[in-house]
Design an enzyme around this catalytic site. Structure first.
Site: not given
Ligand code: C5P
Length: 232
Positions: A32, A59, A61, A64, A119, A211
């Site tokens: 991603k 990603d 997002k 607009d 989330t 992460r």
């Molecule tokens: O590090 P972590 O596992 O929290 O990363 C989650 C990834 O998913 C991040 O890149 C974040 O931008 C993305 N994301 C998210 N929630 C959403 C859409 C995308 O955490 N609803």
């Protein structure tokens, strides 16, 4: 497309992302690319990672007015990514315009999915900051239904909502779910989290893991653990 782990490569330079990906000798993880890397390195980073044989979820997002999103999607469709996304809160009309922009002259296009509620959002922040007073899971279902009616392929949502999304939009409607942590992991800024194993049980099609893999002492081992727990 099927059950898979998508690794959120939230790095700020090409050097860092390649140093990370170079550790994977046997696997080619689904990658991603988010705003941080894309804004730092531009579209070339997408082409380079694709050339290395990875599937890509871009990603960005988008959100607009419909015409702007349509034109931006038309540019993104030339990058040959596998999945791209936008915010469902941009309205059905924006999602329909996005789909039009994304569709190439030969009729092919990347999958298009919609972010429902991030989330990192919970009921309290949604009510206080966005003045949305409905229950969070009903908001997610409403956005998912809008996305389906606009012709999209699925949504980004919490694994906790995946089963319900499938219930209201069908089994083929994709649920791509971030907010995944290993059992002993730190949730960080994520509020609606589950383990890869639980996400599988709940019916997620793809989990997005950042992460817990990128910041692990052994990222390859962490990736394998996520695949083992989620895919089996
Ligand atoms: O590090 P972590 O596992 O929290 O990363 C989650 C990834 O998913 C991040 O890149 C974040 O931008 C993305 N994301 C998210 N929630 C959403 C859409 C995308 O955490 N609803």
């Amino acid at each position: 497309m099927g059950k898979d782990v998508i690794v959120a490569c939230d790095f700020s330079s090409a050097e860092q992302v390649f140093a990370f990906l170079d550790q994977f000798q046997e696997e080619k993880p689904f990658v991603k690319i988010g705003m941080e890397l894309f804004y730092a390195e531009g579209p070339q980073i997408v082409r380079e990672i694709k050339k290395r044989g990875h599937k890509i979820f871009l990603d960005l997002k988008l959100h607009d007015i419909p015409n702007t999103v349509k034109k931006a999607m038309s540019v993104l469709s030339s990058l040959d990514v596998d999945i791209c996304n936008l915010h469902a809160s941009g309205t059905k009309r924006m999602m329909e315009a996005a789909l039009e922009g994304l569709t190439r002259p030969d009729g092919t296009r990347p999958l298009l999915i919609a972010v429902t509620q991030l989330t990192s959002t919970d009921q309290e922040s949604m009510e206080k900051d966005l003045l949305i007073r409905e229950p969070l899971d009903e908001v997610v279902m409403h956005y998912a239904r809008n996305a389906m009616e606009a012709g999209l392929d699925g949504v980004v949502c919490s694994p906790l909502e995946a089963g319900k999304v499938h219930g209201c939009c069908g089994e083929k409607f994709l649920t791509v779910t971030p907010g995944v942590r290993f059992a002993e992991g730190d949730a960080g800024d994520q509020k609606r989290v589950t383990t890869p194993e639980k996400a599988k049980e709940l019916g997620s099609d793809y989990i997005v893991v950042g992460r817990p893999i990128t910041a692990a002492a052994d990222p390859v081992a962490a990736y394998r653990r996520a695949v083992k727990e989620f895919v089996g």
